[in-house]
Each structure stands twice: as C-alpha cells, then as structure tokens.
Design a protein around this motif. Structure first.
Motif, mmCIF file in Angstrom:
data_model
loop_
_atom_site.group_PDB
_atom_site.id
_atom_site.type_symbol
_atom_site.label_atom_id
_atom_site.label_comp_id
_atom_site.label_asym_id
_atom_site.label_seq_id
_atom_site.Cartn_x
_atom_site.Cartn_y
_atom_site.Cartn_z
ATOM 1 N N ASP A 1 26.351 11.279 24.382
ATOM 2 C CA ASP A 1 28.158 11.386 24.079
ATOM 3 C C ASP A 1 28.946 12.347 25.043
ATOM 4 O O ASP A 1 29.466 11.209 25.260
ATOM 5 C CB ASP A 1 28.715 11.954 22.455
ATOM 6 N N ARG A 2 28.913 13.243 25.471
ATOM 7 C CA ARG A 2 29.681 14.407 26.594
ATOM 8 C C ARG A 2 29.394 13.441 27.950
ATOM 9 O O ARG A 2 30.487 13.625 28.192
ATOM 10 C CB ARG A 2 28.746 15.650 26.585
ATOM 11 N N ALA A 3 27.866 12.954 28.401
ATOM 12 C CA ALA A 3 28.204 11.869 29.253
ATOM 13 C C ALA A 3 28.989 11.029 29.071
ATOM 14 O O ALA A 3 29.119 10.361 30.530
ATOM 15 C CB ALA A 3 26.506 12.024 29.592
ATOM 16 N N ASN A 4 29.035 9.998 28.418
ATOM 17 C CA ASN A 4 29.756 8.793 28.276
ATOM 18 C C ASN A 4 30.586 8.628 27.183
ATOM 19 O O ASN A 4 31.153 7.747 26.897
ATOM 20 C CB ASN A 4 28.578 7.537 28.376
ATOM 21 N N GLY A 5 30.578 9.457 26.727
ATOM 22 C CA GLY A 5 31.996 9.691 25.863
ATOM 23 C C GLY A 5 32.032 8.482 24.963
ATOM 24 O O GLY A 5 32.973 8.704 23.989
ATOM 25 N N THR A 6 30.696 8.235 24.604
ATOM 26 C CA THR A 6 30.568 7.938 23.145
ATOM 27 C C THR A 6 30.539 8.794 22.336
ATOM 28 O O THR A 6 31.072 10.185 21.798
ATOM 29 C CB THR A 6 29.644 7.274 23.083
ATOM 30 N N ASP A 7 30.733 8.275 20.820
ATOM 31 C CA ASP A 7 30.310 9.262 19.702
ATOM 32 C C ASP A 7 30.190 8.939 18.298
ATOM 33 O O ASP A 7 30.066 8.772 17.383
ATOM 34 C CB ASP A 7 32.137 9.238 19.316
ATOM 35 N N TYR A 8 28.501 8.457 19.266
ATOM 36 C CA TYR A 8 27.233 8.207 18.463
ATOM 37 C C TYR A 8 27.378 9.494 17.063
ATOM 38 O O TYR A 8 27.197 9.430 16.181
ATOM 39 C CB TYR A 8 26.167 8.111 18.940
#
Length: 428
Positions: free
Chosen positions: A351-358
């Motif tokens: 999440d931190r590296a790719n800006g995702t919100d899993y």
C-alpha cells in the motif's frame, strides 16, 4: 507645588487608608469590599483583574467630581498597553504606573496580587494625579491594597486546597480501596454528596505534557470547565486528572453531552497550553455506589487505551473499545506492531509503495461482516472492485480468508494498525 504642610496632610491620609485596608485583612471581607474602599477613599477607579484583563471586582462608581471614564472603558480602550503593563508588573513583582497622556486621559497603576511567587491577579487603579507626590501616594495605596487582596485570596486558596484534598481522599477511598462492605461504600459516597442509589457515568479528563506532569494550571482549567458545565456532578481534581461523577438516567443523551464536554476541554486546554495534550475517557452507565469504582476503572481504561493506541480519538468511550481493551494490556506498542507486521507486513508495504488501499478495503470488508456490497457502499465503489481488492490482498499477504485462523489474525492485525496509526508498523 504643594507645601510641606499639604504633603504631610496627604501622607497622613495615605497612612490612614493603608491602616483601614490592613484592618480588612483580618476581617472576613472579599475583593469587592477592598476595591470599594480604595475607590472611595483614594478618589480613583479601582478593579481586580486576571491575566486576560477580565474584571473580578470593581469599584461601584466614579469619585465625586471626577470626569474620568469607568475603568472598564479604560481597559477596553487600549487593552494591549494595559496588558503590557500587567505583564511587566507580574514579571517585576512590584507596582508600576502608566502616566496620563493628555488632559482627558487617566494614569494607571497596576500592582500584582502575589500569593507566594505567583501573580494570581492584579489590582488596577485609574485616576488623575495632581503631581508626582499624588502619583507616588497612589502607587503606595495600590500596592498596599494588592497585598491585602493577596491575604484574602491566599485564605481562599488554603480553604480550596483543603476542601479539594479532602474530596480527593474521599474519592480515592471510594474507588481504589477494596475489601469494604456495601454499607461502607455507601457511607463514603454520602460523604462526597453522592446519592448511593443513583445511576451515573464517570468522565476522566487527563491533561499530559510531552515530558513530565502537566502544568497544574491546565488541570485546574479542566476542573473549572467541568464543574461549571456539570453543576450536578461530583468533580475531583486528582492532580494529574479530573474525574467527574455525573448522575443521570438518560444514558445515551448523557453520554453525548459528556463526550461533547470532553472535546470542549480538549480544545480549550490545548489552545491555551500548546505543550499539553488532553486525553479523556467515558465509562459506561452504572447504578449504585458499589459500581462507582467500576465506572471509574472503565473511564480510566479508555484514557489508557487511547494513549497506547494513538490512532484512537483523544476522547474515547469505554463502550467503543471492543477488543482494544485487551490489546491495550500489551504495554509495549512494539509488540503489537510486530504482530501486525507478521500478519500484514507485505500488504502494508505494498500500500505504501503503490498508493493502494488494500488495508482500508479489508477493514471495511470485515466491518461489514464480509459483505462486498455493504463494503462497496461504505467505500463508495463497486462490489466487484471490493471483491478484486480482497482477492489481491489475500495474495499479497499470503492469507486465506476462508481459514478461521487467518481471518482472525488479519482482523486483529488491522485493529492494531488502525489503533497505532500510520507509523506503527514501519519497517525497522
């Protein structure tokens, strides 16, 4: 230019006034009486003000024949100048004067009211001084009157401290001492003015500094706000926290009111004391004196949980804690963070590296009891998007949410992540 005879007569008047003021120190008088005597005998406006220039007591009317404006108008006309004079008097621990500027203006004298080394208030006089001798005499009178005010306030402080200490000891005995009969508990409650059969909640508001204990003034400010807004409550200042035992049968309405009050205290104290933080906890509703200790323990636990898990709001209700009541028993947040990393570390890093919100999707999914439709409504997205994200989260975290053990571990880990905040599970 006054003659020596006139100066001697003026000095006798000053000494007589100081003697009259000194006699007030031994009487059961209040600040209003002192400023009234100063105003009437010295022919000036007089008032006692606090640090914010709020008037605590003032002389009733202008001296006969004096064209000066009321002191309240003087204070309001140039508050910055008056505040600077007050600050200087507090810093120097002596009376200071501000000469009149112009025929219509008045001169001011400010004397700090010292209780110990603290300037607890200030005596301000305003008037026209005919000459330097008159100004010196007014400084002397103002300073002497301030000393008398200090005696009165010190006496009040001693009484308040004694009453507060007695109330604190009674409360501590009520909630912290075990192995007592119900009759003993009810007797202690009555000593505190508490109806033993009442239904109540306990609110704990705990100011704390980054290092060391909070300033006593911050705790006192909380005590004043809670006591003034909850006149039916039993309010106890325990030095590091303020405890309010609040009666009431409207459980939901009372809870909302107390949560709102705690937020008011938080905003007011943090605004006034930038280095102080405020945590507050509200216990569940209980009936009977024997349950007061339980209610206090719940409120105190809510405060402790919000400190251990800073992702929580500064104002926390015990009813909202859920599993965090158990997680907060682990006093080292690093232990909690370590468990969360073991379970969700790869997903957090992704999440931190790719800006995702899993992680956020998983949280919503669990909160909605595994329903992609309800989670989608909460996240304002499509159910298929939720299903895809859940599948991706399982792959990245190497979890099987169809497994009871994996599902439980993921839910607990998410509660830790959300409770500890963004940096709780950072890679070491």
């Amino acid at each position: 230019m006054p003659t020596a005879h006139e100066e001697f007569a003026d000095l006798r008047q000053v000494m007589a006034l100081c003697g009259e003021l000194s006699s007030l120190a031994t009487a059961d008088c209040d600040l209003q009486r002192i400023v009234a005597v100063v105003g009437e005998r010295a022919g000036v406006w007089a008032a006692v003000v606090d640090d914010s220039l709020s008037v605590l007591a003032r002389s009733a009317k202008a001296p006969d024949g004096d064209g000066t404006r009321p002191l309240g108008e003087v204070l309001e006309s140039d508050p910055e100048t008056v505040a600077e004079l007050v600050a200087a008097a507090a810093r120097m621990h002596r009376a200071l004067s501000l000469p009149a500027a112009g025929a219509a203006a008045v001169s001011l004298v400010v004397a700090p009211i010292l209780v110990g080394d603290d300037s607890v208030a200030y005596l301000v006089t305003a008037g026209h001084d005919a000459d330097e001798t008159g100004e010196d005499a007014r400084i002397m009178v103002t300073e002497h009157a301030a000393m008398v005010c200090a005696v009165v306030l010190a006496r009040r402080r001693v009484v308040a401290i004694a009453a507060g200490r007695a109330r604190r000891e009674l409360f501590d005995g009520l909630v912290l001492v075990g192995d007592r009969t119900e009759a003993d508990v009810e007797a202690w409650a009555r000593h505190l003015g508490i109806d033993p059969g009442s239904r109540h909640r306990v609110l704990v508001v705990a100011p704390h500094a980054a290092t060391g204990p909070p300033a006593p003034a911050a705790v006192d400010a909380v005590e004043h706000m809670v006591a003034s807004r909850c006149p039916d409550a039993t309010v106890v200042n325990r030095g590091t926290e303020v405890v309010a035992l609040v009666p009431g049968d409207d459980d939901t309405g009372l809870a909302r009111q107390l949560i709102a009050l705690a937020r008011v205290c938080h905003d007011a104290v943090t605004g006034r004391f930038p280095d102080v933080r405020v945590r507050a906890g509200l216990g569940d509703a209980h009936t009977g004196a024997a349950r007061i200790s339980t209610a206090y323990g719940e409120a105190r636990r809510a405060v402790d949980v919000s400190r251990v898990l800073p992702g929580f709001s500064e104002v926390t209700s015990f009813a909202e804690l859920g599993v965090h009541r158990l997680l907060a028993q682990v006093r080292d947040p690093a232990e909690l963070g370590g468990f969360a990393r073991d379970v969700l570390g790869d997903l957090i890093d992704h999440d931190r590296a790719n800006g995702t919100d899993y992680c956020a999707t998983l949280t919503a999914y669990f909160q909605q009891n595994g329903s992609p439709q309800r989670a989608a409504a909460l996240l304002h997205t499509h159910p298929n998007t939720v299903a895809y994200r859940i599948h991706r989260a399982e792959k990245i975290a190497r979890l099987d949410l169809g497994s009871y053990a994996d599902r439980l571990a993921a839910q607990v880990a998410l509660e830790i992540v959300n409770g500890l905040g963004d940096n709780a599970c950072a890679t070491s």
